[in-house]
Design a protein around this motif. Structure first.
Motif, mmCIF file in Angstrom:
data_model
loop_
_atom_site.group_PDB
_atom_site.id
_atom_site.type_symbol
_atom_site.label_atom_id
_atom_site.label_comp_id
_atom_site.label_asym_id
_atom_site.label_seq_id
_atom_site.Cartn_x
_atom_site.Cartn_y
_atom_site.Cartn_z
ATOM 1 N N ALA A 183 1.255 -1.269 0.005
ATOM 2 C CA ALA A 183 0.286 -0.218 0.126
ATOM 3 C C ALA A 183 0.609 1.516 -0.103
ATOM 4 C CB ALA A 183 -0.276 -0.246 1.535
ATOM 5 N N ASP A 184 1.668 1.369 0.561
ATOM 6 C CA ASP A 184 2.326 2.276 0.868
ATOM 7 C C ASP A 184 3.833 2.686 -0.466
ATOM 8 O OD1 ASP A 184 4.396 0.733 2.008
ATOM 9 O OD2 ASP A 184 4.841 0.820 3.585
ATOM 10 N N GLY A 185 4.222 1.922 -0.928
ATOM 11 C CA GLY A 185 5.293 0.829 -2.162
ATOM 12 C C GLY A 185 6.515 1.010 -1.807
ATOM 13 N N SER A 186 6.588 0.547 -0.562
ATOM 14 C CA SER A 186 8.129 0.485 -0.078
ATOM 15 C C SER A 186 8.611 -1.267 -0.618
ATOM 16 C CB SER A 186 7.859 0.157 1.930
ATOM 17 O OG SER A 186 7.182 -1.278 1.981
ATOM 18 N N ILE A 187 8.211 -1.858 -0.924
ATOM 19 C CA ILE A 187 8.986 -3.066 -1.255
ATOM 20 C C ILE A 187 8.566 -3.063 -2.313
ATOM 21 C CG2 ILE A 187 7.523 -5.026 -1.759
ATOM 22 C CD1 ILE A 187 8.373 -5.041 0.654
ATOM 23 N N GLU A 188 8.040 -2.254 -2.984
ATOM 24 C CA GLU A 188 8.335 -1.692 -5.006
ATOM 25 C C GLU A 188 9.642 -0.699 -4.967
ATOM 26 O OE1 GLU A 188 6.837 0.806 -8.643
ATOM 27 O OE2 GLU A 188 5.458 0.046 -6.815
ATOM 28 N N ARG A 189 10.193 -0.037 -4.134
ATOM 29 C CA ARG A 189 10.620 0.721 -3.466
ATOM 30 C C ARG A 189 12.255 -0.086 -3.395
ATOM 31 N NH1 ARG A 189 7.107 4.100 -1.847
ATOM 32 N NH2 ARG A 189 7.601 4.305 0.696
ATOM 33 N N PHE A 190 12.108 -0.568 -2.350
ATOM 34 C CA PHE A 190 13.322 -1.465 -2.510
ATOM 35 C C PHE A 190 13.644 -3.086 -3.056
ATOM 36 C CE2 PHE A 190 14.384 -6.056 -0.295
ATOM 37 C CZ PHE A 190 15.694 -5.365 0.069
ATOM 38 N N LEU A 191 12.376 -3.288 -4.069
ATOM 39 C CA LEU A 191 13.599 -4.096 -5.025
ATOM 40 C C LEU A 191 13.524 -3.463 -6.322
ATOM 41 C CD1 LEU A 191 10.109 -6.285 -5.522
ATOM 42 C CD2 LEU A 191 12.049 -6.732 -4.143
ATOM 43 N N TYR A 192 13.359 -2.309 -6.319
ATOM 44 C CA TYR A 192 13.878 -1.775 -7.979
ATOM 45 C C TYR A 192 15.519 -0.783 -7.240
ATOM 46 C CZ TYR A 192 9.914 -1.607 -11.105
ATOM 47 O OH TYR A 192 9.195 -1.623 -11.401
ATOM 48 N N ASN A 193 15.656 -0.359 -5.556
ATOM 49 C CA ASN A 193 17.189 0.051 -5.771
ATOM 50 C C ASN A 193 17.645 -0.882 -4.803
ATOM 51 O OD1 ASN A 193 15.748 2.516 -5.404
ATOM 52 N ND2 ASN A 193 15.065 2.519 -3.237
ATOM 53 N N SER A 194 17.486 -2.524 -4.651
ATOM 54 C CA SER A 194 17.503 -3.483 -4.260
ATOM 55 C C SER A 194 18.397 -4.340 -5.506
ATOM 56 C CB SER A 194 17.875 -3.922 -2.796
ATOM 57 O OG SER A 194 16.549 -4.966 -3.784
ATOM 58 N N LEU A 195 17.503 -4.495 -6.503
ATOM 59 C CA LEU A 195 18.106 -5.855 -7.449
ATOM 60 C C LEU A 195 18.397 -4.733 -8.997
ATOM 61 C CD1 LEU A 195 14.809 -7.917 -7.254
ATOM 62 C CD2 LEU A 195 17.250 -7.935 -6.227
ATOM 63 N N ALA A 196 18.069 -3.534 -8.534
ATOM 64 C CA ALA A 196 17.936 -2.646 -10.103
ATOM 65 C C ALA A 196 17.994 -3.541 -11.460
ATOM 66 C CB ALA A 196 19.676 -2.352 -10.183
ATOM 67 N N PRO A 197 16.754 -3.608 -11.711
ATOM 68 C CA PRO A 197 16.854 -4.705 -13.437
ATOM 69 C C PRO A 197 16.165 -3.157 -13.927
ATOM 70 C CG PRO A 197 14.207 -3.725 -11.653
ATOM 71 C CD PRO A 197 15.480 -3.047 -10.843
ATOM 72 N N LYS A 198 16.611 -3.730 -15.067
ATOM 73 C CA LYS A 198 17.148 -3.245 -16.461
ATOM 74 C C LYS A 198 16.217 -2.580 -16.811
ATOM 75 C CE LYS A 198 20.828 -5.744 -18.147
ATOM 76 N NZ LYS A 198 21.780 -6.214 -19.397
ATOM 77 N N LYS A 199 14.721 -2.415 -17.069
ATOM 78 C CA LYS A 199 13.305 -2.323 -17.248
ATOM 79 C C LYS A 199 12.526 -2.128 -15.874
ATOM 80 C CE LYS A 199 10.858 -5.977 -18.791
ATOM 81 N NZ LYS A 199 10.147 -6.885 -20.246
ATOM 82 N N HIS A 200 11.025 -0.886 -16.233
ATOM 83 C CA HIS A 200 10.358 -0.927 -14.815
ATOM 84 C C HIS A 200 9.255 -1.993 -15.461
ATOM 85 C CE1 HIS A 200 8.326 1.527 -11.666
ATOM 86 N NE2 HIS A 200 7.187 0.873 -13.238
ATOM 87 N N GLY A 201 8.926 -2.850 -14.773
ATOM 88 C CA GLY A 201 8.131 -3.692 -13.996
ATOM 89 C C GLY A 201 8.070 -3.878 -13.614
ATOM 90 N N GLU A 202 6.364 -4.502 -12.884
ATOM 91 C CA GLU A 202 6.466 -5.238 -11.757
ATOM 92 C C GLU A 202 5.561 -6.780 -11.985
ATOM 93 O OE1 GLU A 202 4.485 -2.276 -10.819
ATOM 94 O OE2 GLU A 202 6.509 -1.200 -11.003
ATOM 95 N N TYR A 203 5.670 -7.510 -11.499
ATOM 96 C CA TYR A 203 4.674 -8.998 -12.072
ATOM 97 C C TYR A 203 4.043 -9.459 -10.729
ATOM 98 C CZ TYR A 203 7.956 -9.436 -16.305
ATOM 99 O OH TYR A 203 9.042 -8.908 -17.000
ATOM 100 N N CYS A 204 3.049 -9.342 -10.658
ATOM 101 C CA CYS A 204 1.921 -10.172 -9.162
ATOM 102 C C CYS A 204 1.896 -11.435 -10.358
ATOM 103 C CB CYS A 204 0.552 -9.466 -9.406
ATOM 104 S SG CYS A 204 1.557 -7.641 -8.939
ATOM 105 N N ILE A 205 2.570 -12.745 -9.776
ATOM 106 C CA ILE A 205 2.622 -13.670 -10.492
ATOM 107 C C ILE A 205 1.685 -15.001 -9.161
ATOM 108 C CG2 ILE A 205 3.834 -16.315 -11.122
ATOM 109 C CD1 ILE A 205 6.030 -13.824 -11.510
ATOM 110 N N ASN A 206 0.795 -15.292 -9.598
ATOM 111 C CA ASN A 206 -0.215 -16.557 -8.587
ATOM 112 C C ASN A 206 0.049 -17.342 -8.236
ATOM 113 O OD1 ASN A 206 -1.872 -17.637 -7.471
ATOM 114 N ND2 ASN A 206 -3.697 -18.395 -9.811
ATOM 115 N N LEU A 207 1.074 -18.025 -7.668
ATOM 116 C CA LEU A 207 1.451 -19.376 -7.405
ATOM 117 C C LEU A 207 0.706 -20.700 -6.299
ATOM 118 C CD1 LEU A 207 4.972 -17.647 -5.273
ATOM 119 C CD2 LEU A 207 4.232 -18.602 -7.618
ATOM 120 N N SER A 208 -0.467 -19.826 -6.367
ATOM 121 C CA SER A 208 -1.425 -21.012 -5.473
ATOM 122 C C SER A 208 -1.639 -22.063 -6.067
ATOM 123 C CB SER A 208 -3.675 -20.642 -5.433
ATOM 124 O OG SER A 208 -2.731 -18.966 -4.396
#
Length: 314
Positions: A183-208
Motif C-alpha cells: 500500500a505504501d510502495g515500500s516493497i516496490e522501492r526496495f526491489l528497484y533499489n536492491s535489484l536494479a532491473p534493466k526495465k521498469h515493470g512489476e509482476y504479480c504472479i499467482n502461486l496458489s
C-alpha cells in the motif's frame, strides 16, 4: 446484472442504452468493410449525434470512429494471419494506402503488421455483448489479446499469503494491495533499489495450487538478472518458455482501475476462453504486469496487462 433482480431507475436507463448500443455494435460488425456514417448510427438509437457519441464512449471506452477503426483492424488481423496480402487487406477495410493501414496498425497494436502477424490470434474477433461487459464492470471493451511466445526468464520479489474465499476466481492483485509494504510502495522501492532491473515493470504472479481453495499466494516481483545479489527475504522464480495470451485492461481513471482488472479477469475466464481455440497451459504461471502505463500521476487514464499461458486445445 440478472434480469430477475429488481432494477433501480438508473440501472433501467443503463440497460436501455446498452440495448440500443448493441444494435449499433451489431450493425458495425455486419458492415465492417463498408463505409459507416456516424450520423446514421445515431439515428438508429434515436439520440442526437452529440448525445449518442457521449453514450457510446461511456459504455465502450472508445470514441465511435476509434472503435470502428480498431474493430476493422482486429478483423484485418484474422486475414493477415491467414495469408492475405497487406495491400489487399488495406483496400478491403477502407484504408487508401498500404502506408495508411500500417500507420493505423502500429498506433493500435504498437508494432507493424509484419511483426504482429506472428503474434495474433487465429480466430475471428469474438462477438461483443455489451450487457455482459457492463455486468463485469470492465470500464470498457476488452480487445483481442496479442498471442506472444516468450523465452524463459527469471524474476525476484516478495511472496504474500492471505486467506480468502474463491481464490481461483479472485486472481487479481488489487484484492490484496492493502498488504503491508504494498500500500505504501515500500516493497516496490526496495526491489528497484536492491535489484536494479534493466526495465521498469512489476509482476504479480499467482502461486496458489489449484487444490487450495481458501488461500491466495502470490509473488510481487521484478526482473532478476543473473549474478545480482539477492537480499534476505526475497524469492527468485524461473518462468518457463511458453506462449501467452496478453490482454490489456480498458483505459480507465485510477478510481476504476481495480474494478477494470477484476472485470477483465472475468471476461477472460468466462467469455474469451470458452469461445477461443485455446486452453490454459497449467505447466506455467499466469501473471499481471504493471509498467509505467499504470502510473496515474503520469496519465489521465491507465491500463495494465494480464498474461495467461496458453496452448491449443487438444
Amino acid at each position: 446484472m440478472p434480469l430477475s433482480k429488481k432494477l433501480n431507475r438508473f440501472e433501467v436507463i443503463a440497460i436501455q442504452q446498452l440495448l440500443l448500443l448493441q444494435q449499433v455494435i451489431d450493425y458495425i460488425e455486419e458492415h465492417i468493410k463498408d463505409e459507416i456514417a456516424p450520423e446514421s448510427l445515431a439515428t438508429m438509437t434515436g439520440y442526437s449525434p452529440y448525445h449518442f457519441y457521449r453514450v457510446f464512449q461511456k459504455y465502450t471506452g472508445y470514441t465511435l470512429m476509434d472503435y470502428v477503426v480498431k474493430r476493422r483492424l482486429q478483423y484485418a488481423l484474422h486475414e493477415l494471419v491467414n495469408g492475405k496480402k497487406v495491400i489487399q487487406i488495406a483496400m478491403d477495410y477502407g484504408f487508401e494506402t498500404h502506408a495508411g493501414f500500417t500507420k493505423a496498425f502500429k498506433k493500435c497494436f504498437g508494432s507493424p503488421p509484419s511483426l504482429y502477424k506472428i503474434h495474433c490470434p487465429k480466430s475471428l474477433p469474438q462477438k461483443l455483448d455489451l450487457i455482459t461487459i457492463h455486468q463485469k464492470n470492465t470500464g470498457g471493451i476488452v480487445m483481442q489479446p496479442m498471442i506472444v511466445k516468450r523465452e524463459a526468464f527469471t524474476v525476484a520479489g516478495k511472496t504474500f499469503e492471505i486467506n480468502m474465499g474463491k481464490v481461483s476466481y479472485t486472481r487479481d492483485a488489487p484484492a490484496i494491495w492493502d498488504q503491508e509494504g504494498l500500500a505504501d510502495g515500500s516493497i516496490e522501492r526496495f526491489l528497484y533499489n536492491s535489484l536494479a532491473p534493466k526495465k521498469h515493470g512489476e509482476y504479480c504472479i499467482n502461486l496458489s495450487p489449484s487444490a487450495v481453495d481458501n488461500k491466495f499466494i502470490y509473488l510481487f516481483a521484478v526482473d532478476f538478472e543473473e549474478g545480482t545479489s539477492l537480499p534476505n527475504g526475497l524469492t527468485t522464480l524461473q518462468i518457463p518458455a511458453v506462449t501467452y495470451a496478453v490482454f490489456r485492461t480498458p483505459l480507465v481513471e485510477v478510481e476504476k482501475f481495480a474494478s477494470a482488472i477484476k472485470g477483465t479477469w472475468k471476461y477472460i475466464l468466462e467469455d474469451w476462453f470458452p469461445q477461443s481455440s485455446y486452453e490454459v497451459d497449467e505447466e506455467a504461471f499466469d501473471f499481471e504486469y504493471y509498467d509505467e502505463h499504470c502510473h496515474h500521476w503520469d496519465y489521465d487514464k491507465i491500463y495494465m496487462e494480464i498474461h495467461i499461458p496458453i496452448k491449443e486445445r487438444g
